[in-house]
Design an enzyme around this catalytic site. Sequence first.
Site, PDB file in Angstrom:
ATOM      1  N   GLU A  70     -60.774  21.665  18.372  1.00  0.00           N
ATOM      2  CA  GLU A  70     -61.419  20.794  19.245  1.00  0.00           C
ATOM      3  C   GLU A  70     -60.800  19.180  19.303  1.00  0.00           C
ATOM      4  O   GLU A  70     -60.649  18.699  18.288  1.00  0.00           O
ATOM      5  CB  GLU A  70     -62.867  20.785  18.943  1.00  0.00           C
ATOM      6  CG  GLU A  70     -63.758  21.638  19.957  1.00  0.00           C
ATOM      7  CD  GLU A  70     -63.909  21.254  21.291  1.00  0.00           C
ATOM      8  OE1 GLU A  70     -63.198  20.285  21.696  1.00  0.00           O
ATOM      9  OE2 GLU A  70     -65.027  21.475  21.836  1.00  0.00           O
ATOM     10  N   ASP A  71     -61.046  18.480  20.373  1.00  0.00           N
ATOM     11  CA  ASP A  71     -60.642  17.219  20.242  1.00  0.00           C
ATOM     12  C   ASP A  71     -61.997  16.409  19.784  1.00  0.00           C
ATOM     13  O   ASP A  71     -61.695  15.453  18.836  1.00  0.00           O
ATOM     14  CB  ASP A  71     -60.653  16.644  21.852  1.00  0.00           C
ATOM     15  CG  ASP A  71     -61.490  17.024  22.886  1.00  0.00           C
ATOM     16  OD1 ASP A  71     -62.512  17.795  22.446  1.00  0.00           O
ATOM     17  OD2 ASP A  71     -61.444  16.376  23.895  1.00  0.00           O
TER      18      ASP A  71
ATOM     19  N   ASP B 224     -69.320  15.962  19.543  1.00  0.00           N
ATOM     20  CA  ASP B 224     -70.400  15.147  19.799  1.00  0.00           C
ATOM     21  C   ASP B 224     -71.779  15.816  19.566  1.00  0.00           C
ATOM     22  O   ASP B 224     -72.143  15.630  18.248  1.00  0.00           O
ATOM     23  CB  ASP B 224     -70.072  14.981  21.194  1.00  0.00           C
ATOM     24  CG  ASP B 224     -70.821  13.662  21.666  1.00  0.00           C
ATOM     25  OD1 ASP B 224     -72.104  13.407  21.469  1.00  0.00           O
ATOM     26  OD2 ASP B 224     -70.050  12.813  22.170  1.00  0.00           O
TER      27      ASP B 224
ATOM     28  N   GLY C  52     -72.359  18.695  19.604  1.00  0.00           N
ATOM     29  CA  GLY C  52     -72.093  19.992  18.661  1.00  0.00           C
ATOM     30  C   GLY C  52     -72.293  21.255  19.666  1.00  0.00           C
ATOM     31  O   GLY C  52     -71.933  22.316  19.140  1.00  0.00           O
TER      32      GLY C  52
ATOM     33  N   THR D 182     -70.906  22.351  22.604  1.00  0.00           N
ATOM     34  CA  THR D 182     -70.041  23.269  22.756  1.00  0.00           C
ATOM     35  C   THR D 182     -69.324  24.102  21.598  1.00  0.00           C
ATOM     36  O   THR D 182     -69.200  25.243  21.848  1.00  0.00           O
ATOM     37  CB  THR D 182     -68.751  22.121  23.610  1.00  0.00           C
ATOM     38  OG1 THR D 182     -69.142  21.584  24.401  1.00  0.00           O
ATOM     39  CG2 THR D 182     -67.457  23.161  23.744  1.00  0.00           C
TER      40      THR D 182
ATOM     41  N   PHE E  34     -67.844   5.667  23.872  1.00  0.00           N
ATOM     42  CA  PHE E  34     -67.290   6.607  24.790  1.00  0.00           C
ATOM     43  C   PHE E  34     -65.778   6.262  24.652  1.00  0.00           C
ATOM     44  O   PHE E  34     -65.049   5.330  24.987  1.00  0.00           O
ATOM     45  CB  PHE E  34     -67.610   6.163  26.182  1.00  0.00           C
ATOM     46  CG  PHE E  34     -67.482   7.444  26.927  1.00  0.00           C
ATOM     47  CD1 PHE E  34     -68.173   8.569  27.136  1.00  0.00           C
ATOM     48  CD2 PHE E  34     -66.280   7.775  27.770  1.00  0.00           C
ATOM     49  CE1 PHE E  34     -67.813   9.819  27.919  1.00  0.00           C
ATOM     50  CE2 PHE E  34     -65.920   8.753  28.480  1.00  0.00           C
ATOM     51  CZ  PHE E  34     -66.619   9.844  28.794  1.00  0.00           C
TER      52      PHE E  34
ATOM     53  N   ARG F  97     -56.673  11.426  29.900  1.00  0.00           N
ATOM     54  CA  ARG F  97     -56.062  12.396  28.713  1.00  0.00           C
ATOM     55  C   ARG F  97     -54.686  12.096  28.131  1.00  0.00           C
ATOM     56  O   ARG F  97     -54.338  12.635  27.151  1.00  0.00           O
ATOM     57  CB  ARG F  97     -55.984  13.692  29.485  1.00  0.00           C
ATOM     58  CG  ARG F  97     -57.405  14.454  29.758  1.00  0.00           C
ATOM     59  CD  ARG F  97     -57.293  15.998  29.971  1.00  0.00           C
ATOM     60  NE  ARG F  97     -58.377  16.336  30.656  1.00  0.00           N
ATOM     61  CZ  ARG F  97     -59.556  16.733  30.136  1.00  0.00           C
ATOM     62  NH1 ARG F  97     -59.970  16.612  28.791  1.00  0.00           N
ATOM     63  NH2 ARG F  97     -60.692  17.215  31.010  1.00  0.00           N
TER      64      ARG F  97
END
Length: 179
Positions: free
Chosen positions: A99-100, A103, A105, A107, A152, A165
């Site tokens: 995962e990137d 946050d 959690g 997902t 962010f 991205r």
Amino acid sequence: MAYLDECTTLISAERIAERVAQIGKQITEDYAGKELIVACVLKGGFMFCADLVRQISMPLKLDFISASSYGSGSTSTGNVRIFKDLEMDIKGKDLLLVEDIVDSGTTIKTLRDMLLARDPASIKVCALLDKPDRRKADIEADYVCFAIPDEFVVGYGLDYDSRYRNLPDVMVLAPSEYL
Ligand code: PRP
């Protein structure tokens, strides 16, 4: 570059490369002799995963799963949608989800719980970034490249409204851009 006026660098491409090499070496040691399947969590994980697998010096299989909880906004909806499932059978295999960012959690916990039902030998999570202060779901990544504050971030795979991205660094996006 004018289009980067709204961003400041948090983690440079050089620091990322150094850390990804360390984590790749650790994963190589930890999975020695096992049948490893690396599952890239799209879209955000694409750049990290591409670099990480080149630092894992053992045979592995690569698969992709696509999930999203954010829509086009800057906060998670908490509602995880699977756009593309894994193609491989993971029963009895050691699965590493890449995962990137972890946050809230939500997902990664949703994905892990869904995939655990397929009876793999193990599931671990490797995240480029971890925002521990934001955690809501009961989950921690097994490998983390960088723990970061609650800002962010975009770049190196991470987006805001599908942009940024392609940036080689992880950057902080000015709140004026998304509030
Ligand atoms: C982002 C990111 C993680 C998730 C982290 O995905 O790539 O998958 O949110 O947030 P959480 O821990 O609060 O669930 P996003 O939904 O934006 O989809 P994307 O990867 O396609 O950009």
